[in-house]
Design a protein around this motif. Sequence first.
Motif, mmCIF file in Angstrom:
data_model
loop_
_atom_site.group_PDB
_atom_site.id
_atom_site.type_symbol
_atom_site.label_atom_id
_atom_site.label_comp_id
_atom_site.label_asym_id
_atom_site.label_seq_id
_atom_site.Cartn_x
_atom_site.Cartn_y
_atom_site.Cartn_z
ATOM 1 N N UNK A 48 0.836 -1.206 0.000
ATOM 2 C CA UNK A 48 0.000 0.000 0.000
ATOM 3 C C UNK A 48 0.871 1.257 0.000
ATOM 4 N N UNK A 49 1.966 1.215 0.768
ATOM 5 C CA UNK A 49 2.862 2.367 0.806
ATOM 6 C C UNK A 49 3.547 2.567 -0.538
ATOM 7 N N UNK A 52 0.995 4.207 -2.753
ATOM 8 C CA UNK A 52 0.758 5.588 -2.341
ATOM 9 C C UNK A 52 1.943 6.479 -2.707
ATOM 10 N N UNK A 53 3.151 5.961 -2.509
ATOM 11 C CA UNK A 53 4.349 6.747 -2.826
ATOM 12 C C UNK A 53 4.433 7.012 -4.329
ATOM 13 N N UNK A 56 1.730 9.612 -5.211
ATOM 14 C CA UNK A 56 2.133 10.917 -4.700
ATOM 15 C C UNK A 56 3.277 11.480 -5.529
ATOM 16 N N UNK A 124 9.493 4.149 0.268
ATOM 17 C CA UNK A 124 8.041 4.041 0.294
ATOM 18 C C UNK A 124 7.405 4.813 1.439
ATOM 19 N N UNK A 125 8.159 5.173 2.437
ATOM 20 C CA UNK A 125 7.556 5.889 3.571
ATOM 21 C C UNK A 125 8.615 6.669 4.318
ATOM 22 N N UNK A 126 8.183 7.814 4.815
ATOM 23 C CA UNK A 126 9.054 8.608 5.700
ATOM 24 C C UNK A 126 8.256 8.892 6.967
ATOM 25 N N UNK A 136 11.668 4.303 4.970
ATOM 26 C CA UNK A 136 11.483 2.868 4.767
ATOM 27 C C UNK A 136 11.590 2.557 3.280
#
Lengths: 282, 194
Positions: A48-49, A52-53, A56, A124-126, A136
Amino acid sequence: MKDFLSSVRFKILVALLIVLLGFIIASVYSGGTAMFFARLLGMVTTPLQQASAEISGSVGGFFEKYLRAGEVFEENLRLREEINELRGRLVDYERAMHENEQLREILGVMENRQDLKIELASVIARDPADRFYSFSIDKGSVDGVKYLDPVVTADGLVGYVSEVGMTHAKVSTILDVAVDVGAYDSATRDIGIVTGTVDLAVEGLCQMLYLPRESAMVPGDIILTSGGSLYPRDIMVGTVQSVGPNSHGTSLVAVVKPFADVRNVKNVFVITWFEGQGSEND
Amino acid sequence: MQPRASDPWRGEDRLCGYVTMKRTRYLLMLKYTIYAVLLLLLYILQTTPGLFEIAGAKPMLVVPAALSIAMLEGEFVGGLYGALAGLLCDLGASVLFGFNGLLLAVFCIGAGLLVIYLMHCDVRGALLFVTATMLVRGGIEYLFSYRMWGYEGVWKVLVFHILPMSLYTVLVTPLLFWLIRWLYRLFQKKLTGE
């Protein structure tokens, strides 16, 4: 209230809190490996990340050229000034030749690296609560990523893997106060430790400590990793911005601008193996 | 279930009760699943690089969501969802796994109990709970991750990072509280058959 304290629900909640406390204690001894529950959650959230990344990034990239028009114009002016300054430096023949030889040597080393195995990964995530731009990535233990693996981009060192799950991993950056990287100045061969500070992290900078007081390091010098069991040798770190004495006057401290854009990096390479990794001779 | 001839209860009533119980369970499961999916979605949004970022600050969206659930559903459900929300935050955070889980579980349980015994369940209460949670969480993280290690200039972490993030989170709290309350009321209508 007394009814609640004697109810089964209260006992279940107490058990839950004890389990959560157990997670905390277990993570202290986990040695960088994500716990089972964390790995399970990571397997659910990572796809999912990633999606989303990407969304975005695509939307942001479309609007970026319009939103950043002012920034780009200013950057253009700054770069023109920088070009003029660099042209002036070329007049100094010996220094320009020396720099040229070193850059060729470094470029040759990077092109011919046979002692590295790398894995491409995406950010993919901060974490919104993190101060030092840790992030991440979408690769984990199933892809060969391990705890303490160095993380780089084509430009230079970014950080290291601080926790690994099955399909994701957390990366701590060189802007972090808790990260120490053995490094040396390619011009003077002075050795020091590259680490982060709270002040410099905001500007995307880090510092190099424990330089000898008689060091001839100057702004513009290139910093490379010195090698060992944690990082391979001759990975590009950054350029020296300024040099000055430390607060006690016992050594010099250099402010270093990393080559990699640590704060905004989107794709990285994880060095999953290099010669000498994990050896005890460091 | 077939009614017996001598059964004093009407068979239709028992059958209706069975169907109602099954429908109630289904609606409750659906509601709790929606809460969990919402928390997951909010976690994805809060960690997406560049999204909702203002001057380097991003909100922790799962915190007001979990506290809102606790205020509306009570301490038990609130504690469970608080733990889930906290563990999601721990996935990407540079803290020990379980830190946010334990903290949010405790605060959600406290919020649930306070609303039952002392406070009104409204936006002001939600703002109060979120503010307290974010300040305590930020204070503990500042103390144990930065202050006690003696790094230089760590006060800037508190002033320029933790406090702006906490403020941003408080500012988005009403939106999330109203969303959760809308969901809660929607299911309450269906459960009570209105």
